[in-house]
Design a protein around this motif. Structure first.
Motif, PDB file in Angstrom:
ATOM      1  N   LYS A 183       0.877  -1.186   0.000  1.00 18.63           N
ATOM      2  CA  LYS A 183       0.000   0.000   0.000  1.00 18.63           C
ATOM      3  C   LYS A 183       0.901   1.218   0.000  1.00 18.63           C
ATOM      4  CE  LYS A 183      -4.173  -1.631   2.398  1.00 18.63           C
ATOM      5  NZ  LYS A 183      -5.241  -1.285   1.475  1.00 18.63           N
ATOM      6  N   ILE A 184       0.772   2.040  -1.012  1.00 21.61           N
ATOM      7  CA  ILE A 184       1.700   3.175  -1.181  1.00 21.61           C
ATOM      8  C   ILE A 184       0.962   4.486  -0.973  1.00 21.61           C
ATOM      9  CG2 ILE A 184       3.276   4.316  -2.784  1.00 21.61           C
ATOM     10  CD1 ILE A 184       3.342   1.431  -4.196  1.00 21.61           C
ATOM     11  N   VAL A 185       1.540   5.340  -0.133  1.00 22.39           N
ATOM     12  CA  VAL A 185       0.981   6.666   0.116  1.00 22.39           C
ATOM     13  C   VAL A 185       2.040   7.705  -0.252  1.00 22.39           C
ATOM     14  CG1 VAL A 185       0.332   8.269   1.943  1.00 22.39           C
ATOM     15  CG2 VAL A 185      -0.654   5.997   1.900  1.00 22.39           C
ATOM     16  N   TRP A 186       1.650   8.676  -1.044  1.00 22.92           N
ATOM     17  CA  TRP A 186       2.588   9.746  -1.397  1.00 22.92           C
ATOM     18  C   TRP A 186       2.371  10.932  -0.477  1.00 22.92           C
ATOM     19  CZ3 TRP A 186       6.314   8.351  -4.641  1.00 22.92           C
ATOM     20  CH2 TRP A 186       6.089   7.263  -5.482  1.00 22.92           C
ATOM     21  N   LYS A 195       2.824  15.023   9.025  1.00 24.15           N
ATOM     22  CA  LYS A 195       2.223  14.350   7.872  1.00 24.15           C
ATOM     23  C   LYS A 195       2.758  12.925   7.729  1.00 24.15           C
ATOM     24  CE  LYS A 195       0.463  15.901   3.597  1.00 24.15           C
ATOM     25  NZ  LYS A 195       0.511  17.010   2.648  1.00 24.15           N
ATOM     26  N   ALA A 197       3.810  11.062  10.133  1.00 21.80           N
ATOM     27  CA  ALA A 197       3.192  10.265  11.199  1.00 21.80           C
ATOM     28  C   ALA A 197       1.762   9.908  10.815  1.00 21.80           C
ATOM     29  CB  ALA A 197       3.211  11.037  12.519  1.00 21.80           C
ATOM     30  N   ASP A 198       1.028  10.864  10.273  1.00 24.32           N
ATOM     31  CA  ASP A 198      -0.341  10.597   9.830  1.00 24.32           C
ATOM     32  C   ASP A 198      -0.368   9.489   8.781  1.00 24.32           C
ATOM     33  OD1 ASP A 198      -1.383  12.453  11.484  1.00 24.32           O
ATOM     34  OD2 ASP A 198      -1.769  13.984   9.955  1.00 24.32           O
ATOM     35  N   ALA A 199       0.572   9.584   7.821  1.00 32.18           N
ATOM     36  CA  ALA A 199       0.627   8.588   6.759  1.00 32.18           C
ATOM     37  C   ALA A 199       0.887   7.202   7.349  1.00 32.18           C
ATOM     38  CB  ALA A 199       1.710   8.953   5.750  1.00 32.18           C
ATOM     39  N   LYS A 201       0.196   6.189  10.395  1.00 35.72           N
ATOM     40  CA  LYS A 201      -0.987   5.744  11.141  1.00 35.72           C
ATOM     41  C   LYS A 201      -2.072   5.225  10.204  1.00 35.72           C
ATOM     42  CE  LYS A 201      -0.347   9.075  14.819  1.00 35.72           C
ATOM     43  NZ  LYS A 201      -0.846  10.364  15.309  1.00 35.72           N
ATOM     44  N   VAL A 202      -2.276   5.948   9.098  1.00 37.41           N
ATOM     45  CA  VAL A 202      -3.282   5.527   8.117  1.00 37.41           C
ATOM     46  C   VAL A 202      -2.948   4.142   7.578  1.00 37.41           C
ATOM     47  CG1 VAL A 202      -4.054   5.953   5.750  1.00 37.41           C
ATOM     48  CG2 VAL A 202      -4.097   7.804   7.422  1.00 37.41           C
ATOM     49  N   LEU A 203      -1.689   3.925   7.248  1.00 40.13           N
ATOM     50  CA  LEU A 203      -1.280   2.629   6.706  1.00 40.13           C
ATOM     51  C   LEU A 203      -1.494   1.528   7.739  1.00 40.13           C
ATOM     52  CD1 LEU A 203       1.925   3.787   4.813  1.00 40.13           C
ATOM     53  CD2 LEU A 203      -0.133   2.813   3.789  1.00 40.13           C
ATOM     54  N   GLU A 205      -3.655   1.606  10.224  1.00 40.89           N
ATOM     55  CA  GLU A 205      -5.111   1.407  10.361  1.00 40.89           C
ATOM     56  C   GLU A 205      -5.660   0.558   9.224  1.00 40.89           C
ATOM     57  OE1 GLU A 205      -6.664   5.360  10.620  1.00 40.89           O
ATOM     58  OE2 GLU A 205      -5.922   5.647  12.658  1.00 40.89           O
ATOM     59  N   GLN A 206      -5.025   0.645   8.069  1.00 43.14           N
ATOM     60  CA  GLN A 206      -5.506  -0.154   6.935  1.00 43.14           C
ATOM     61  C   GLN A 206      -4.817  -1.511   6.855  1.00 43.14           C
ATOM     62  OE1 GLN A 206      -6.373   1.587   3.221  1.00 43.14           O
ATOM     63  NE2 GLN A 206      -7.035   3.526   4.076  1.00 43.14           N
ATOM     64  N   ALA A 223       5.384   6.830  15.290  1.00 39.14           N
ATOM     65  CA  ALA A 223       3.986   6.425  15.121  1.00 39.14           C
ATOM     66  C   ALA A 223       3.852   4.912  15.242  1.00 39.14           C
ATOM     67  CB  ALA A 223       3.450   6.909  13.783  1.00 39.14           C
TER      68      ALA A 223
ATOM     69  N   SER B   5     -11.351  -1.039   3.071  1.00 43.01           N
ATOM     70  CA  SER B   5     -10.231  -1.096   4.019  1.00 43.01           C
ATOM     71  C   SER B   5     -10.157   0.176   4.863  1.00 43.01           C
ATOM     72  CB  SER B   5      -8.919  -1.324   3.278  1.00 43.01           C
ATOM     73  OG  SER B   5      -8.678  -0.256   2.389  1.00 43.01           O
ATOM     74  N   LEU B  10     -12.180   4.898  12.714  1.00 43.69           N
ATOM     75  CA  LEU B  10     -10.788   5.295  12.948  1.00 43.69           C
ATOM     76  C   LEU B  10     -10.468   6.579  12.204  1.00 43.69           C
ATOM     77  CD1 LEU B  10      -8.883   1.906  12.709  1.00 43.69           C
ATOM     78  CD2 LEU B  10      -9.237   3.322  14.739  1.00 43.69           C
ATOM     79  N   VAL B 214       2.871  13.169  16.997  1.00 43.10           N
ATOM     80  CA  VAL B 214       3.954  12.457  16.300  1.00 43.10           C
ATOM     81  C   VAL B 214       4.484  11.226  17.049  1.00 43.10           C
ATOM     82  CG1 VAL B 214       6.251  12.647  15.289  1.00 43.10           C
ATOM     83  CG2 VAL B 214       4.593  14.418  14.872  1.00 43.10           C
ATOM     84  N   LEU B 258      -5.095  10.703   2.672  1.00 40.28           N
ATOM     85  CA  LEU B 258      -4.084   9.661   2.904  1.00 40.28           C
ATOM     86  C   LEU B 258      -4.751   8.284   2.885  1.00 40.28           C
ATOM     87  CD1 LEU B 258      -1.956  11.346   5.716  1.00 40.28           C
ATOM     88  CD2 LEU B 258      -1.224  10.879   3.391  1.00 40.28           C
ATOM     89  N   GLN B 261      -5.589   7.292  -0.624  1.00 37.87           N
ATOM     90  CA  GLN B 261      -4.365   6.857  -1.312  1.00 37.87           C
ATOM     91  C   GLN B 261      -4.012   5.427  -0.942  1.00 37.87           C
ATOM     92  OE1 GLN B 261      -0.701   8.910  -1.620  1.00 37.87           O
ATOM     93  NE2 GLN B 261      -1.611  10.907  -1.296  1.00 37.87           N
ATOM     94  N   ALA B 262      -4.041   5.161   0.360  1.00 38.91           N
ATOM     95  CA  ALA B 262      -3.660   3.828   0.831  1.00 38.91           C
ATOM     96  C   ALA B 262      -4.632   2.784   0.321  1.00 38.91           C
ATOM     97  CB  ALA B 262      -3.583   3.801   2.348  1.00 38.91           C
TER      98      ALA B 262
END
Lengths: 357, 306
Positions: A183-186, A195, A197-199, A201-203, A205-206, A223, B5, B10, B214, B258, B261-262
């Protein structure tokens, strides 16, 4: 406006003054994309700068400007440095490519070294490390360590450098774990801890339980540590403070020897425009300690891969490999040439999603 | 594309966390600007708050002390700006920019020994029954106290500005400092207090970054959030309610993009990446189509002898 004029005059005067003073010393300048305390990319460049200072002592004077945005502002910073009397200027981020070329045209007597780019001139060299060799080792570890079979990847900008890393990691991960998914996030930034850290966390969570990053701060490590049961890799710098977990290994950029060599060339008057691309074998890319969180047999396999890449016995892009659209790229046993790698703008077969254009 | 997903619960929960630093900083700046002062040093005060809060929290082991330390540090730094602009009548724009540069440098210096250190974790507020509520409970009531402090602060500021005599005086100073002065209000003193409040809020926002969002200390870690807060105050037409909305919208779209994207959504990533800025600006610009405007004395120097 008047104030600005005064300031500009003062800055110029200052520049001229320091330029005159440093006439007998070799002056080496560095342009950094992040702060020197980012704990990653810029930190390593600055460590190498200090190595230059230590190696040459009084013979060489170094200066640096940190957190220079890529783009037009970079041109201003590089010009300022050239005006300040620098003999050699290292511009240490991909986005400085055009600004470096532009400024170099105006200062034919100053030598420039641009990191990770592909445009050269008589007074502009390019240099980069084969980070993708390290990515291959990370990919193997990631593929073995993931339980959810989902690996998160935080990309910075969709440039060949980053795409190469994603492909290289994916190929090895897929090899040791056929069910693996990336799973790739830019993030569209090299450095923005919040940002990043957010990225991360999102990954997580998924469903991702291993995170690879191609951004410069240690925020994704923090994170991952917070969430627990997630593994990460140090990027550009060892990031050992997050070992033994989440950080299970790292890619370390070692620029020191190259910077010393190039500075020596300036002193000797032997500097010429070159294109350097060195990897694990030459020591420009280091693999940080693989921690005890990794089972012994996996660690052994990773080190074996590292050694075979270092010796040149194995190339991370060895066929048979197809491009994402299924078209053939490399035949059995064929390895990728540097030209294709340098301009890589496609995913290999199996990676989902498309590269932002 | 596999949108399943994305877990909406969350997502909404992390939205609240993502919005909080901007919310604090923007609320503080709102008070400063309503008092007629333009302090462009938000970024500098935030990063100073981030490092001060981090250091205090690590040394005392208490995140609460960290947040208090951050507020104090932010307020102290802002006093430098207040002194320059209110006493020595220096240009506010230049002083604000200088404050940002100073804050970035100072924080880098102070934080040198704290890179890679793990801060004490900020506990989630125990809301008992509320957290057990289905869906809503897991979105709204699973956060640390600062998320709620931010929202309460917005309500308090709204009440202060719209319903109290002190708020009226603050607004009077911001709208026409000469008239306020003629009525006998201490313009400079009131602006000092407003600037200190703004600094404290920016400090809290910064500490929320380094202690919760963070959580770590990295040089330059605010990476422009202070500037976004500044812009938000303008787009929110200097109204606390809209600041909350703007901050949540910005944080929310950021986390959402984000997530998309994921999940591999079929939207070009470039559009996703710019969406937080675009959507926040568009919504707030549309909302400000009414006749709201900047405080009339914003950015103008004041001296009692004029």
């Amino acid at each position: 406006m008047k104030l600005m004029q005064h300031l500009a005059t003062a800055a110029l005067a200052l520049g001229v003054a320091t330029g005159a003073m440093a006439a007998d010393k070799t002056k080496v300048g560095f342009i950094y994309v992040g702060p020197i305390g980012d704990g990653g990319w810029t930190h390593e460049h600055n460590t190498a700068r200090l190595a230059v200072e230590e190696h040459f002592g009084d013979q060489v004077e170094t200066t640096f400007v940190e957190s220079v945005p890529e783009g037009a502002d970079a041109e201003r910073a590089i010009t300022q440095m050239a005006l300040g009397g620098a003999d050699l200027i290292f511009t240490t981020s991909f986005g400085y490519m055009d600004p470096t070329i532009n400024v170099a045209a105006k200062f034919p007597n100053v030598k420039f070294e641009h990191a990770t780019g592909y445009k050269r001139a008589d007074n502009v060299s390019t240099y980069s490390a084969r980070f993708y060799e390290g990515r291959a080792v990370e990919g193997l570890l990631a593929g073995k360590m993931t339980k959810s079979n989902i690996i998160g990847y935080i990309g910075s900008f969709p440039i060949p450098e980053v795409i190469r890393g994603i492909n290289s990691a994916y190929i090895q991960a897929k090899k040791v774990n056929p069910d693996v998914q990336f799973k790739i996030v830019w993030a569209y930034t090299w450095f923005d801890p919040a940002k990043e850290a957010d990225a991360a966390k999102v990954l997580i969570e998924q469903g991702a339980d291993v995170i690879l990053q191609h951004t410069d701060s240690t925020a994704p490590q923090a994170a991952a540590q917070e969430k627990g049961n997630v593994f990460t890799f140090g990027q550009a710098s060892d990031m050992i403070e997050y070992a033994p977990a989440p950080r299970i290994s790292s890619i370390i950029d070692n620029w020191g020897p190259y910077y010393i060599e190039r500075t020596q060339a300036i002193i000797d008057g032997t500097w010429t425009s070159t294109d350097t691309w060195a990897g694990i074998g030459a020591g420009m890319v280091g693999i940080g300690e693989i921690t005890d969180a990794v089972p012994a047999d996996v660690k052994e396999a990773a080190l074996a891969l590292k050694d075979s890449i270092a010796s040149g016995a194995y190339h991370p892009f060895t066929g048979p490999l197809n491009k994402q659209d299924g078209s053939a790229w490399l035949a059995e046993g064929e390895t990728a040439d540097d030209g294709t790698l340098a301009g890589m703008n496609f995913y290999v077969e199996g990676i989902e999603g498309s590269i932002p254009q | 594309m596999d949108l399943s997903s994305i877990n909406p619960i969350l997502l909404l929960a992390s939205l609240m966390v993502a919005a909080t630093p901007v919310l604090f900083a923007a609320l503080g700046e709102l008070i400063v600007e309503r008092a007629g002062v333009l302090n462009l040093g938000v970024e500098g005060m935030m990063i100073t708050g981030a490092v001060a809060g981090f250091i205090v929290a690590v040394e005392t082991g208490s995140p609460t002390m960290g947040f208090i330390g951050a507020a104090v540090a932010g307020a102290l730094l802002s006093m430098l700006f207040a002194l320059l602009t209110q006493v020595f009548l220096a240009n506010q724009v230049a002083s604000g920019l200088a404050l940002t540069l100073f804050g970035l440098g100072l924080s880098a210096l102070l934080g040198q020994g704290y890179v890679g250190v793990k801060p004490p974790s900020t506990p989630k507020l125990d809301l008992g029954m509320l957290t057990d509520l289905p869906v809503i409970g897991r979105i709204l009531f699973v956060h640390d106290a600062m998320v709620y402090v931010g929202l309460l602060l917005a309500v308090a500021i709204w009440f202060f500005l719209a319903r109290t005599r002190a708020g009226l005086i603050l607004r009077a100073v911001g709208e026409n400092h000469d008239a306020a002065h003629a009525l006998g209000y201490k313009v400079v003193r009131i602006r000092f207090a407003a600037i200190a409040f703004g600094g404290a809020c920016a400090g809290l926002g910064g500490a929320y970054l380094s202690l919760v969002r963070v959580p770590q200390w990295t040089e330059g870690m605010t990476a422009g959030i202070g500037w976004i807060s500044l812009a938000l105050v303008v787009f929110a037409s200097w109204k606390p309610g809209r600041v909350v909305m703007g901050a949540y919208l910005f944080g929310g779209v950021n986390v959402l993009q984000l997530n998309l994207q994921a999940a591999g959504a079929a939207i070009p990533v470039e559009y996703l990446a710019m969406s937080p800025y675009l959507i926040t600006i568009i919504v707030l610009v549309i909302m400000s189509a009414d006749r709201s405007r900047a405080p009339a004395s914003l950015g103008r120097p004041f001296h009692a002898s004029h």
